[in-house]
Scaffold this motif. Structure first.
Motif, PDB file in Angstrom:
ATOM      1  N   GLY A  50       0.745  -1.217   0.221  1.00  0.00           N
ATOM      2  CA  GLY A  50       0.052   0.490   0.158  1.00  0.00           C
ATOM      3  C   GLY A  50       1.194   1.500  -0.091  1.00  0.00           C
ATOM      4  O   GLY A  50      -0.039   2.218   0.005  1.00  0.00           O
ATOM      5  N   SER A  51       1.641   1.443   0.043  1.00  0.00           N
ATOM      6  CA  SER A  51       3.053   2.635   0.527  1.00  0.00           C
ATOM      7  C   SER A  51       3.463   3.345  -1.037  1.00  0.00           C
ATOM      8  O   SER A  51       3.613   2.249  -2.263  1.00  0.00           O
ATOM      9  CB  SER A  51       4.017   1.748   0.946  1.00  0.00           C
ATOM     10  N   THR A  61       3.031  -7.377  -1.220  1.00  0.00           N
ATOM     11  CA  THR A  61       3.136  -5.894  -1.627  1.00  0.00           C
ATOM     12  C   THR A  61       2.175  -6.187  -2.975  1.00  0.00           C
ATOM     13  O   THR A  61       2.866  -6.762  -3.922  1.00  0.00           O
ATOM     14  CB  THR A  61       4.580  -5.672  -2.124  1.00  0.00           C
TER      15      THR A  61
END
Length: 227
Positions: free
Chosen positions: A57-58, A87
């Motif tokens: 989510g980054s 990820t």
């Protein structure tokens, strides 16, 4: 570029572990825990690579990749993603990273990649391998492409495609071969995606050289036109 490596992570323990591994191999590291400071710091300190601790989510990786392109550093600074479980791999592909490693990873894989990409970690400076074609020079270790001394700004994927084509000038490389060379291992890439990146590379080279130097072989692939 120096042998300095910038590690972007908000996990101090993970940074300390990486620092120890890299220090034992002869590299110097710097921790960057504010992602927005990564590219300015790398530019100021003349770092060779950015290693990004990628969490689900980054947006950190895509932001850093964009900043490198915006500052014209994408072909000079190696961008490496250490990808945590869950990820989205599509985000890694969109960022056009130079290499990605799924965590947990074997340290020797990362060290081998660094040694082959940014050179000797011991401080020795061997001569740089250069590929020359027409008025164009490709500095693999410095990750630069020069036409009559002027740099060409290419994305990491475009740089690797050009390196492959120049390294075997005249031979036709299939799309499958180019995918294996220019994209991260295991990535799903459609042949059309290769065509898109080759098109961008072709236009950039034509602007610089004044002629088209990439030959398309229908239904087969691409080659540097040595005629």
């Amino acid at each position: 570029m120096s042998g300095l490596l910038a590690i972007v992570s908000r996990d101090a323990d993970y940074y300390l572990m990486l620092e120890h591994i890299l220090k034992e191999a002869g590299y110097k590291t710097i921790l960057i825990d504010v992602p927005g400071e990564a590219v300015p710091t790398v530019e100021e300190r003349d770092a060779a690579a950015i290693i990004v601790d990628c969490q689900p989510g980054s947006q950190i990786l895509s932001d850093i990749a964009f900043s490198l392109r915006e500052r014209g550093l994408a072909s000079e600074v190696t961008l490496i993603a250490l990808v945590a479980e869950k990820t989205a791999f599509l985000d890694i592909l969109k960022a056009n990273v130079d290499e990605s490693f799924i965590r947990p990873l074997r340290p020797e894989r990362l060290l081998s990649y660094l040694h082959n990409t940014i050179g000797n970690s011991s401080g020795n400076t061997p001569s740089r391998p250069l590929s020359v074609f027409d008025d164009m020079k490709l500095d693999a270790e410095g990750r630069r492409v020069l036409v009559r001394g002027a740099p060409i700004n290419l994305s990491p994927i475009e740089f690797r495609l050009l390196s492959a084509l120049m390294g075997d000038a005249g031979r036709v490389l299939s799309r499958v071969e180019l995918i294996g060379i220019a994209w991260p291992q295991g990535a799903f890439v459609e042949p059309r995606t290769v065509d898109v990146h080759i098109g961008r590379l072709r236009r950039a080279l034509k602007r610089a050289l004044g002629r088209d130097v990439i030959r398309t072989v229908p239904k087969v692939g691409y080659a540097m036109d040595i005629a």
